[in-house]
Structures are given as C-alpha cells and as structure tokens.
Design a protein around this motif. Structure first.
Motif, PDB file in Angstrom:
ATOM      1  N   LYS A   3       0.812  -1.205   0.000  1.00 13.24           N
ATOM      2  CA  LYS A   3       0.000   0.000   0.000  1.00 13.24           C
ATOM      3  C   LYS A   3       0.853   1.265   0.000  1.00 13.24           C
ATOM      4  N   LEU A   4       2.134   1.107   0.296  1.00 12.29           N
ATOM      5  CA  LEU A   4       3.040   2.255   0.251  1.00 12.29           C
ATOM      6  C   LEU A   4       3.190   2.787  -1.167  1.00 12.29           C
ATOM      7  N   PHE A   5       3.114   1.876  -2.130  1.00 16.30           N
ATOM      8  CA  PHE A   5       3.394   2.243  -3.505  1.00 16.30           C
ATOM      9  C   PHE A   5       2.117   2.594  -4.247  1.00 16.30           C
ATOM     10  N   LYS A   6       2.031   3.820  -4.701  1.00 11.44           N
ATOM     11  CA  LYS A   6       0.878   4.247  -5.484  1.00 11.44           C
ATOM     12  C   LYS A   6       0.931   3.663  -6.900  1.00 11.44           C
ATOM     13  N   ASP A   7       2.116   3.293  -7.310  1.00 15.28           N
ATOM     14  CA  ASP A   7       2.335   2.795  -8.663  1.00 15.28           C
ATOM     15  C   ASP A   7       3.391   1.707  -8.589  1.00 15.28           C
ATOM     16  N   LYS A   8       3.344   0.748  -9.484  1.00 20.74           N
ATOM     17  CA  LYS A   8       4.329  -0.335  -9.476  1.00 20.74           C
ATOM     18  C   LYS A   8       5.670   0.073 -10.068  1.00 20.74           C
ATOM     19  N   LEU A   9       5.745   1.267 -10.617  1.00 22.49           N
ATOM     20  CA  LEU A   9       6.993   1.743 -11.208  1.00 22.49           C
ATOM     21  C   LEU A   9       7.653   2.766 -10.294  1.00 22.49           C
ATOM     22  N   GLY A  10       8.845   2.436  -9.842  1.00 28.58           N
ATOM     23  CA  GLY A  10       9.628   3.368  -9.043  1.00 28.58           C
ATOM     24  C   GLY A  10      10.862   3.803  -9.812  1.00 28.58           C
ATOM     25  N   PHE A  11      11.782   4.456  -9.112  1.00 27.11           N
ATOM     26  CA  PHE A  11      12.987   4.974  -9.765  1.00 27.11           C
ATOM     27  C   PHE A  11      14.207   4.618  -8.928  1.00 27.11           C
ATOM     28  N   ALA A 277      10.437  -6.766 -20.764  1.00 28.42           N
ATOM     29  CA  ALA A 277      11.292  -6.943 -19.586  1.00 28.42           C
ATOM     30  C   ALA A 277      10.613  -6.427 -18.323  1.00 28.42           C
ATOM     31  N   LEU A 278      10.069  -5.229 -18.399  1.00 28.57           N
ATOM     32  CA  LEU A 278       9.471  -4.609 -17.221  1.00 28.57           C
ATOM     33  C   LEU A 278       8.219  -5.362 -16.768  1.00 28.57           C
ATOM     34  N   GLN A 279       7.360  -5.691 -17.717  1.00 26.40           N
ATOM     35  CA  GLN A 279       6.117  -6.361 -17.358  1.00 26.40           C
ATOM     36  C   GLN A 279       6.343  -7.799 -16.893  1.00 26.40           C
ATOM     37  N   PHE A 280       7.381  -8.441 -17.398  1.00 25.14           N
ATOM     38  CA  PHE A 280       7.716  -9.770 -16.886  1.00 25.14           C
ATOM     39  C   PHE A 280       8.076  -9.692 -15.409  1.00 25.14           C
ATOM     40  N   SER A 281       8.950  -8.754 -15.048  1.00 24.57           N
ATOM     41  CA  SER A 281       9.388  -8.636 -13.651  1.00 24.57           C
ATOM     42  C   SER A 281       8.222  -8.334 -12.714  1.00 24.57           C
ATOM     43  N   LEU A 307       5.513   0.363 -19.152  1.00 21.18           N
ATOM     44  CA  LEU A 307       4.611  -0.144 -18.119  1.00 21.18           C
ATOM     45  C   LEU A 307       3.199  -0.312 -18.657  1.00 21.18           C
ATOM     46  N   ASN A 308       2.784   0.603 -19.507  1.00 16.02           N
ATOM     47  CA  ASN A 308       1.401   0.628 -19.991  1.00 16.02           C
ATOM     48  C   ASN A 308       1.197  -0.019 -21.356  1.00 16.02           C
ATOM     49  N   GLU A 309       2.289  -0.461 -21.978  1.00 13.69           N
ATOM     50  CA  GLU A 309       2.183  -1.043 -23.314  1.00 13.69           C
ATOM     51  C   GLU A 309       1.411  -2.372 -23.295  1.00 13.69           C
ATOM     52  N   LYS A 310       0.571  -2.569 -24.276  1.00 16.62           N
ATOM     53  CA  LYS A 310      -0.207  -3.804 -24.375  1.00 16.62           C
ATOM     54  C   LYS A 310       0.630  -4.879 -25.058  1.00 16.62           C
ATOM     55  N   ILE A 311       0.791  -6.008 -24.358  1.00 18.34           N
ATOM     56  CA  ILE A 311       1.571  -7.114 -24.902  1.00 18.34           C
ATOM     57  C   ILE A 311       0.636  -8.276 -25.203  1.00 18.34           C
ATOM     58  N   PRO A 312       0.609  -8.764 -26.437  1.00 21.27           N
ATOM     59  CA  PRO A 312      -0.288  -9.871 -26.801  1.00 21.27           C
ATOM     60  C   PRO A 312       0.052 -11.156 -26.044  1.00 21.27           C
ATOM     61  N   THR A 313      -0.957 -11.903 -25.682  1.00 19.75           N
ATOM     62  CA  THR A 313      -0.759 -13.194 -25.022  1.00 19.75           C
ATOM     63  C   THR A 313       0.088 -14.120 -25.888  1.00 19.75           C
ATOM     64  N   GLU A 314      -0.082 -13.999 -27.196  1.00 20.84           N
ATOM     65  CA  GLU A 314       0.661 -14.856 -28.119  1.00 20.84           C
ATOM     66  C   GLU A 314       2.175 -14.660 -28.002  1.00 20.84           C
TER      67      GLU A 314
END
Length: 332
Positions: A3-11, A277-281, A307-314
């Motif tokens: 709950k500390l993180f408002k977003d899953k992407l930090g720096f 890479a990012l969405q896998f992690s 972070l927001n890019e749509k990746i096909p299931t395929e």
C-alpha cells in the motif's frame, strides 16, 4: 507494505551516483524532475551510489515536494568517511570501479547496529529529509565480499537486523529488508525466522535473462512469509534496454545472442523489449514494484510507456515455446 506504492513503477538512483560516466548536474535534475512529472513517487537510493552523490542529488529534487507525497528508501552497510581516496582503486569488491566518477570519500563497511544508525543519520542529512520509509541492508552477498560474505551477514544479523526491527517497532521507519544482487541472503534470512523483513530489494535476479532461481525458491517463500519484493535492475544492467552491459559489465556473446532472440520476437509482435522486460518482472505476485535506473529524461518516459504497453498473449506463449522464459513463470 504494498500500500506504500501508489504505482508499481519506481525509480532507482544508482546511475545518478555517476555510474560509468560523469553525469552533468543539469542532466541529473532533468531526469529526476521528469520522473516526478511522469507520476513516479517511489525513489530508491543508497550511500554506495557515488559515495553519497546520488543521495545528495535526489535530496535536492525532493526538497521541492511535500514529504508525504513520495516513498523513500535508502540502504545501510557503508558509512561514509570524510577521508578521501581514489574511487578507481577503492576496495568495493567485485564491483570496484562502478562509481569511479563519484565522490572521493572513503566508504567503511559496517553492518553493526551502531553503523546502521550512523549510516541512517548521514543519509537523512544528504537527502535533506526527516524520515525514511524503507531501509535495506545493502550488498551482504558473495558478489561483493566473496567467501567472507557470511561474516558480514552474521554481523548484520546481530546488528542491523535488530536495529532496524526496533526502528520499525517504534514507527521510525515503515519497513526494512535486504537490498542485494543474490537470492541467497534473503533466503537465509527467511529460513532463520529470527527477524521479519517486510520487503526486500532483489536486483538483477528476476529478469527475462535471469529468473529461475528466484522463481523456484525465493518468490514462493516471500509470499508465504508475507515479505514483498522490489525488483531492481529489470533491464539487467541495460542490455534489455538497448545498452551493452549485463551484470555491470560488458555483455558476453551468449547474453547478446539471447537478447537478440527476444528482440526478434518483440519486433515480430510490434512491442518494445523494455515493455516485455518490465512487465515480466512485475507479473510475479510477490513483486510490489520495479525500479529501473536512468540518467536521461527520455528513459523515464520510455519506462512509463513500457509499463502501460499492451503485450499480446501470443507473444508470451511464443517466449515459453522458445524456452526464453521459465515454463511456470507468471506472465503479464
């Protein structure tokens, strides 16, 4: 803790300690300001990054914002001395030379309770803040200390673990854990059961290029024990983001060949390798956030888009088929 993180992407601010190059101040501030403008509100740093340079730079940017607006983590394990030395020859284990363009201050390894409190006091001054949210115990692993890493681990177990647990109980910090490049120290900590880390930072060990050990051993235990994981280095030192470094060194021909295979698939599906890479992690349920590092403003914009890019299931199905990800790895 999640709950500390408002977003899953930090720096992650390691590059801002002048990792690999001397980064102009205006470029640093532009990068940090862009991160803020892109909505990033979790910032991670450490005294090790340029012998305090990254902390000082981050503190200058954060001074322009209200403390309640962001989450801040730093690390202990090294106390910075007023004594100066040549950063090129400074003894920093296998990672020596990473911050040869950083400050020249000598760094003293200290995982004791007293060293922990002194390190935090120094960090608060450099960061120009009155409190930290998360404190990680930095680099107690074989990649920095060789076979002597267990000696430092034992010092931390008797010192830093207890000091940070007390700070958590007193409400001084919101959580603590380990910040390492290897899974073993975190595993041992969980197995000992003497202390209860809330969250740990695992750098480079849960990426497209290296995730088997963490996937099979660490992530299930983290979920079981209620310890969240922050993934550092989701781009494997840059090789998954257009760079040529892997594990802080020039990538080997084998790693380059594997990256090319992944790129051929991302190109075929019209997606960026950064997004994959990012969405896998982030897909593993134990992972609370990922903190890519950057030293240029446009890299931050790329991270947010990834972070927001749509990746096909395929795409993921083909990654499995080509054995480029583990069969049982959770996928985005």
């Amino acid at each position: 803790m999640g709950k500390l993180f408002k977003d899953k992407l930090g720096f992650g601010t390691a590059p801002l300690g002048n990792m690999f190059r001397n980064i102009p101040e205006e470029e640093v501030m532009a990068t940090l300001n862009t991160a803020w403008e892109q909505g990033i509100r979790y910032f991670d740093t450490a005294p090790f990054y340029g012998a305090g340079l990254a902390e000082t730079r981050l503190g200058r940017m954060l001074a322009n914002h209200h403390r309640d607006e962001y989450v801040l983590s730093t690390k202990i394990g090294r106390v910075i001395s007023d004594e100066l030395e040549d950063p090129i020859t400074r003894d920093l284990g296998e990672k020596g030379g990473l911050f040869e363009f950083g400050n020249k201050n000598k760094m003293i390894v200290d995982y004791s309770a007293d060293g922990t409190l002194r390190s935090i006091e120094q960090s608060l001054k450099r960061l120009n803040t009155d409190r930290l949210d998360i404190v990680y115990i930095h680099d107690i692993a074989q990649d920095f200390y060789g076979d002597e890493w267990l000696i430092h681990f034992e010092t931390a177990r008797k010192g830093a673990f207890k000091a940070l647990t007390k700070l958590k109980e007193e409400g001084v910090i919101k959580g603590w854990g380990l910040g390492v490049n290897r899974v073993e120290p975190i595993e041992i900590t969980l197995e000992l059961g003497e202390a209860k880390p809330d969250i740990s930072l695992l750098a480079g060990r849960y990426t497209l290029l290296d995730h088997e050990k963490a996937l099979q051993r660490l992530m299930p235990n983290a979920l079981k024990e209620g310890m969240e994981v922050v993934v550092g280095g989701p781009y494997s030192s840059g090789i998954l983001a257009g760079g040529n470094h892997f594990e802080y060194q020039k990538a080997s021909p084998e790693i380059i060949a594997k990256v090319e295979k992944i790129k051929s698939l991302t190109n075929r599906y019209g997606i960026s390798i950064k997004a994959a890479a990012l969405q896998f992690s982030l897909a593993n349920p134990a992972v609370a956030a990922a903190i890519p590092g950057a030293s240029k403003p446009d890299r931050i914009v790329e991270d947010k888009a990834a972070l927001n890019e749509k990746i096909p299931t395929e795409f993921w199905e083909e990654m499995r088929k080509e054995h480029l990800v583990a069969e049982d790895a959770p996928l985005a």
